[in-house]
Scaffold this active site. Structure first.
Site, PDB file in Angstrom:
ATOM      1  N   LYS A 113      43.537  39.625  40.024  1.00  0.00           N
ATOM      2  CA  LYS A 113      44.360  39.221  41.177  1.00  0.00           C
ATOM      3  C   LYS A 113      45.790  39.667  40.866  1.00  0.00           C
ATOM      4  O   LYS A 113      46.446  39.129  39.982  1.00  0.00           O
ATOM      5  CB  LYS A 113      44.242  37.719  41.313  1.00  0.00           C
ATOM      6  CG  LYS A 113      44.851  36.947  42.473  1.00  0.00           C
ATOM      7  CD  LYS A 113      46.019  37.442  43.195  1.00  0.00           C
ATOM      8  CE  LYS A 113      46.950  36.307  43.589  1.00  0.00           C
ATOM      9  NZ  LYS A 113      48.335  36.744  43.658  1.00  0.00           N
ATOM     10  N   GLY A 150      50.112  31.269  33.704  1.00  0.00           N
ATOM     11  CA  GLY A 150      51.090  30.977  34.744  1.00  0.00           C
ATOM     12  C   GLY A 150      51.478  29.517  34.725  1.00  0.00           C
ATOM     13  O   GLY A 150      51.527  28.882  33.674  1.00  0.00           O
ATOM     14  N   SER A 151      51.698  28.977  35.918  1.00  0.00           N
ATOM     15  CA  SER A 151      52.253  27.630  36.021  1.00  0.00           C
ATOM     16  C   SER A 151      51.165  26.559  35.851  1.00  0.00           C
ATOM     17  O   SER A 151      49.975  26.819  36.061  1.00  0.00           O
ATOM     18  CB  SER A 151      52.915  27.457  37.384  1.00  0.00           C
ATOM     19  OG  SER A 151      51.930  27.586  38.401  1.00  0.00           O
ATOM     20  N   ARG A 152      51.599  25.363  35.541  1.00  0.00           N
ATOM     21  CA  ARG A 152      50.681  24.219  35.425  1.00  0.00           C
ATOM     22  C   ARG A 152      50.027  23.943  36.778  1.00  0.00           C
ATOM     23  O   ARG A 152      48.824  23.673  36.849  1.00  0.00           O
ATOM     24  CB  ARG A 152      51.495  23.012  34.943  1.00  0.00           C
ATOM     25  CG  ARG A 152      50.679  21.779  34.680  1.00  0.00           C
ATOM     26  CD  ARG A 152      51.573  20.773  33.976  1.00  0.00           C
ATOM     27  NE  ARG A 152      50.903  19.537  33.677  1.00  0.00           N
ATOM     28  CZ  ARG A 152      51.398  18.607  32.865  1.00  0.00           C
ATOM     29  NH1 ARG A 152      52.554  18.815  32.267  1.00  0.00           N
ATOM     30  NH2 ARG A 152      50.755  17.496  32.625  1.00  0.00           N
ATOM     31  N   GLY A 174      49.437  26.077  39.264  1.00  0.00           N
ATOM     32  CA  GLY A 174      48.450  27.120  39.569  1.00  0.00           C
ATOM     33  C   GLY A 174      47.205  26.965  38.711  1.00  0.00           C
ATOM     34  O   GLY A 174      46.073  27.024  39.212  1.00  0.00           O
ATOM     35  N   GLY A 175      47.387  26.739  37.410  1.00  0.00           N
ATOM     36  CA  GLY A 175      46.249  26.617  36.490  1.00  0.00           C
ATOM     37  C   GLY A 175      45.375  25.419  36.822  1.00  0.00           C
ATOM     38  O   GLY A 175      44.144  25.524  36.864  1.00  0.00           O
ATOM     39  N   GLU A 200      46.404  29.259  30.613  1.00  0.00           N
ATOM     40  CA  GLU A 200      47.519  28.979  29.719  1.00  0.00           C
ATOM     41  C   GLU A 200      48.682  28.625  30.614  1.00  0.00           C
ATOM     42  O   GLU A 200      49.064  29.410  31.473  1.00  0.00           O
ATOM     43  CB  GLU A 200      47.797  30.251  28.934  1.00  0.00           C
ATOM     44  CG  GLU A 200      48.675  30.032  27.772  1.00  0.00           C
ATOM     45  CD  GLU A 200      49.345  31.331  27.425  1.00  0.00           C
ATOM     46  OE1 GLU A 200      48.713  32.375  27.470  1.00  0.00           O
ATOM     47  OE2 GLU A 200      50.539  31.260  27.132  1.00  0.00           O
ATOM     48  N   CYS A 219      56.686  31.735  27.426  1.00  0.00           N
ATOM     49  CA  CYS A 219      55.862  30.518  27.317  1.00  0.00           C
ATOM     50  C   CYS A 219      56.128  29.789  26.008  1.00  0.00           C
ATOM     51  O   CYS A 219      55.840  28.601  25.898  1.00  0.00           O
ATOM     52  CB  CYS A 219      54.400  30.873  27.456  1.00  0.00           C
ATOM     53  SG  CYS A 219      53.952  32.405  26.667  1.00  0.00           S
ATOM     54  N   GLU A 265      58.349  20.984  31.498  1.00  0.00           N
ATOM     55  CA  GLU A 265      58.834  22.337  31.219  1.00  0.00           C
ATOM     56  C   GLU A 265      59.814  22.777  32.302  1.00  0.00           C
ATOM     57  O   GLU A 265      59.563  22.602  33.490  1.00  0.00           O
ATOM     58  CB  GLU A 265      57.653  23.316  31.196  1.00  0.00           C
ATOM     59  CG  GLU A 265      58.068  24.738  30.879  1.00  0.00           C
ATOM     60  CD  GLU A 265      56.933  25.759  31.052  1.00  0.00           C
ATOM     61  OE1 GLU A 265      56.918  26.736  30.318  1.00  0.00           O
ATOM     62  OE2 GLU A 265      56.076  25.566  31.931  1.00  0.00           O
TER      63      GLU A 265
HETATM   64  P1  NAP Z   1      52.150  31.096  38.883  1.00  0.00           P
HETATM   65  O1  NAP Z   1      53.056  30.780  39.999  1.00  0.00           O
HETATM   66  O2  NAP Z   1      51.233  30.026  38.469  1.00  0.00           O
HETATM   67  O3  NAP Z   1      51.296  32.382  39.358  1.00  0.00           O
HETATM   68  C1  NAP Z   1      50.392  33.050  38.502  1.00  0.00           C
HETATM   69  C2  NAP Z   1      49.304  33.708  39.336  1.00  0.00           C
HETATM   70  O4  NAP Z   1      48.416  32.703  39.828  1.00  0.00           O
HETATM   71  C3  NAP Z   1      49.822  34.441  40.565  1.00  0.00           C
HETATM   72  O5  NAP Z   1      49.042  35.577  40.803  1.00  0.00           O
HETATM   73  C4  NAP Z   1      49.633  33.440  41.671  1.00  0.00           C
HETATM   74  O6  NAP Z   1      49.454  34.049  42.920  1.00  0.00           O
HETATM   75  C5  NAP Z   1      48.380  32.722  41.243  1.00  0.00           C
HETATM   76  N1  NAP Z   1      48.343  31.338  41.708  1.00  0.00           N
HETATM   77  C6  NAP Z   1      49.323  30.415  41.616  1.00  0.00           C
HETATM   78  N2  NAP Z   1      48.938  29.255  42.148  1.00  0.00           N
HETATM   79  C7  NAP Z   1      47.678  29.438  42.581  1.00  0.00           C
HETATM   80  C8  NAP Z   1      46.729  28.601  43.246  1.00  0.00           C
HETATM   81  N3  NAP Z   1      47.005  27.341  43.573  1.00  0.00           N
HETATM   82  N4  NAP Z   1      45.530  29.127  43.548  1.00  0.00           N
HETATM   83  C9  NAP Z   1      45.226  30.402  43.240  1.00  0.00           C
HETATM   84  N5  NAP Z   1      46.087  31.245  42.632  1.00  0.00           N
HETATM   85  C10 NAP Z   1      47.292  30.765  42.316  1.00  0.00           C
HETATM   86  O7  NAP Z   1      52.907  31.582  37.590  1.00  0.00           O
HETATM   87  P2  NAP Z   1      54.110  32.632  37.468  1.00  0.00           P
HETATM   88  O8  NAP Z   1      54.197  33.455  38.657  1.00  0.00           O
HETATM   89  O9  NAP Z   1      54.020  33.304  36.176  1.00  0.00           O
HETATM   90  O10 NAP Z   1      55.357  31.655  37.489  1.00  0.00           O
HETATM   91  C11 NAP Z   1      55.991  31.210  36.338  1.00  0.00           C
HETATM   92  C12 NAP Z   1      55.366  29.936  35.815  1.00  0.00           C
HETATM   93  O11 NAP Z   1      54.387  30.289  34.853  1.00  0.00           O
HETATM   94  C13 NAP Z   1      56.294  29.016  35.088  1.00  0.00           C
HETATM   95  O12 NAP Z   1      56.159  27.732  35.618  1.00  0.00           O
HETATM   96  C14 NAP Z   1      55.858  29.027  33.634  1.00  0.00           C
HETATM   97  O13 NAP Z   1      55.921  27.788  33.055  1.00  0.00           O
HETATM   98  C15 NAP Z   1      54.492  29.491  33.691  1.00  0.00           C
HETATM   99  N6  NAP Z   1      54.116  30.337  32.555  1.00  0.00           N
HETATM  100  C16 NAP Z   1      53.498  29.796  31.505  1.00  0.00           C
HETATM  101  C17 NAP Z   1      53.098  30.591  30.459  1.00  0.00           C
HETATM  102  C18 NAP Z   1      52.383  30.020  29.290  1.00  0.00           C
HETATM  103  O14 NAP Z   1      51.951  30.778  28.474  1.00  0.00           O
HETATM  104  N7  NAP Z   1      52.229  28.735  29.155  1.00  0.00           N
HETATM  105  C19 NAP Z   1      53.322  31.940  30.453  1.00  0.00           C
HETATM  106  C20 NAP Z   1      53.943  32.466  31.544  1.00  0.00           C
HETATM  107  C21 NAP Z   1      54.324  31.658  32.601  1.00  0.00           C
HETATM  108  P3  NAP Z   1      50.555  33.900  44.095  1.00  0.00           P
HETATM  109  O15 NAP Z   1      51.866  34.181  43.481  1.00  0.00           O
HETATM  110  O16 NAP Z   1      50.124  34.911  45.082  1.00  0.00           O
HETATM  111  O17 NAP Z   1      50.409  32.493  44.560  1.00  0.00           O
END
Ligand code: NAP
Length: 539
Positions: A189, A246-248, A250-251, A270, A307, A398
């Protein structure tokens, strides 16, 4: 409008075919200038998505049975294809993310190095986990059957990459590399924050699939909103596992969707970690200025959008702790904000900082300077104490970006109490001298239950990709603390064991055949039998 390349189409790649989406369009934004970048990316609708998942299912059998040399050659071909467009990739990723070229060049090398590391894993074959137990017809009271075990790929994997690593945690990043190495087709995706980078990398993978003569369903790249296409992908019955960074929010949304399916599937997500750093008294008898500079550098690198950034630091209350905080203030004075990945992420950072700053018992140690672009806020360090930390969960949330919280502790017991209250984390760091070893020894068993990696006298950012790395940890750091998303162990997430009982020899797959044609290290009748040749050994 500007574009960095004339070759981008803005389409999804479904099993080797470039397909315009029927569900609207989106464009990348340069976060430094606010400018829209071309081309428009067309978004798939759910009916179109099925082409990718059906092809992935079709590809599963032939891809899963690939011999190790061809399989490893495929991963190496992806790496070479990425390197062939490295200049264009770094330029486009820079425009889409605001990350500097030096950082992106390093990340690209890490990504291709990771693919080659997995190629060496595939050649060596330890991950196949082969065990052979020969029949014991005379065993009493019951004879033993001939039993052979190996690990097989799960099947098509849906992968979601993160915004903050457009190469290493995205289209051909760690989740994709480890799933492909396991023999699982991938439907990726695309991340809407770096769609052009995604397309260039997606083509590098697609070209490798074709060049290696593999079924085109081995890889697809789909553009669309997470809330619709991402969710539909995880609900699709042909998908057998999910990799996510990604985000908590989304995960956990994807975990819920996967668990609610008629056939639930594993999600390796993660998500969220504040990576506590514990500074012990002895460490403050050394070079406090250098310690503070190290903290600020680790916190502000990549605008804190890592992260493993140190979002929480414990320091002794009293004179030495105050000297450290004064040094942090000096170090932060030299730190300017850097462009954040997207306007949305910069906005969330500001909201998080405002919320933390408004909590009772939380003050500001120091702020750096605003950066020169619109979305480059000044890094900030807050301070509080253990009772406040223990009482208020907001202090553990976070804040993705350059913001950190220093907690003063008055005794080792108070420190231990605070550490016990922490959520699961990717890392914990100890800064210590020899005199601190007794306290560190008491902290270690607590930390082992909380985190995936424990470091001494260093900083958690900068994750080495290797055999012994763990980039994982208990929830909410990840959805499954038993594994890692970085390093060779990551391949295990996409495999499961199968046993063969009394099968005729000519029906057995190569890894468990008596002659061991793939020269694998195997456990035979309880004894480890090393591979007969060392050609495939991991360097
Ligand atoms: P994100 O907003 O969670 O998005 C990551 C992916 O998942 C995107 O392709 C997004 O698509 C998809 N997604 C998000 N919510 C979804 C849902 N409810 N259903 C299905 N797909 C979904 O993460 P990000 O864009 O990297 O934003 C930064 C965040 O990631 C921060 O909050 C950070 O804490 C976290 N992060 C954590 C780590 C770690 O290793 N722990 C590493 C990197 C980032 P769309 O954008 O099209 O919705």
């Amino acid at each position: 409008m500007t574009t960095t390349t004339t070759t981008l189409t803005g389409h999804s790649i479904l099993a080797g075919r470039e397909v315009p989406g029927a569900g609207g369009t989106t464009r990348a934004v340069d976060p430094a200038t606010g400018e829209h970048l071309g081309p428009a990316y067309t978004l798939l609708d759910e009916a179109q998505l099925a082409e990718a998942t059906a092809a992935a299912e079709e590809a599963s059998a032939s891809f899963g049975d690939l011999d190790p040399q061809a399989h490893a050659g495929f991963l190496e071909r992806i790496a070479a294809n990425i390197e062939a467009v490295a200049g264009e990739l770094v330029e486009r990723a820079g425009a889409e993310t605001g990350l500097p070229a030096a950082r992106l060049n390093g990340e690209l090398a890490r990504t291709t190095g990771q693919l080659r590391l997995f190629a060496s894993v595939v050649r060596q074959g330890d991950h196949r986990g082969v065990r052979v137990e020969h029949a014991l017809p005379d065993r009493t009271p019951l004879p033993r059957p001939d039993l052979r075990q190996r690990k097989v790929p799960l099947g098509p994997v849906a992968v979601f990459g993160a915004s903050n690593f457009p190469f290493a945690f995205s289209t051909a990043g760690g989740d994709t590399a480890s799933a492909l190495a396991a023999g699982c087709p991938v439907v990726f995706k695309a991340h809407n924050a770096h769609p052009g980078t995604g397309e260039l990398v997606g083509r590098a993978v697609t070209d490798a699939v074709a060049a290696c003569g593999l079924h085109p369903g081995v890889f697809s790249l789909v553009y669309g909103p997470g809330a619709s296409i991402g969710q539909a992908l995880v609900r699709d019955p042909r998908i057998t596992a999910v990799g996510f960074t990604g985000s908590r929010a989304g995960g956990t949304a994807l975990m819920a969707t996967a668990a609610a399916r008629p056939v639930p599937i594993p999600v390796y997500a993660e998500m969220s970690s504040i990576n506590p750093v514990v500074v012990l008294e002895g460490a403050l008898r050394g070079d406090v200025e250098a310690l503070a500079r190290g903290y600020v550098a680790s916190l502000t690198g990549s605008s804190g959008q890592l992260c493993t950034a140190p979002g929480l630091l414990f320091v002794p209350a009293g004179e030495t702790g105050e000297a450290f905080l004064a040094a942090v203030e000096r170090a932060l004075a030299d730190a300017a904000g850097q462009t954040m990945l997207t306007p949305g992420i910069a906005g969330s950072w500001r909201e998080g900082v405002d919320a933390l700053g408004a909590q009772e018992g939380v003050g500001v140690v120091a702020r750096g300077a605003e950066g020169s672009t619109q979305h480059a806020p000044a890094p900030v360090v807050f301070e509080s104490d253990v009772p406040t930390f223990r009482a208020n969960p907001v202090l553990q949330e976070e804040i993705f970006g350059a913001a950190s919280l220093v907690i003063r502790y008055r005794s080792p017991e108070e420190l231990l109490g605070a550490v016990r209250r922490m959520e699961g984390q990717l890392t914990a760091t100890l800064h210590l001298a020899e005199e601190d070893h007794p306290i560190a020894a008491a902290l270690l068993p607590v930390l082992e239950r909380k985190v995936g990696r424990i470091l001494a006298n260093g900083w958690p950012t900068g994750v080495d990709v290797g055999e012994a790395m763990v980039h994982g940890g208990p929830f909410p750091a990840t959805s499954d603390a038993r594994t890692t998303s970085v390093g060779t162990l990551a391949i295990e997430r996409f495999l499961r064991p199968v046993a063969y009982q009394n099968l005729p020899g000519d029906l057995l797959p190569p890894p468990v055949q008596e002659a061991n044609p793939w020269h694998l290290t195997r456990r035979v009748d309880g004894r480890l039998q090393p591979a007969e040749h060392t050609e495939g050994d991991r360097a």
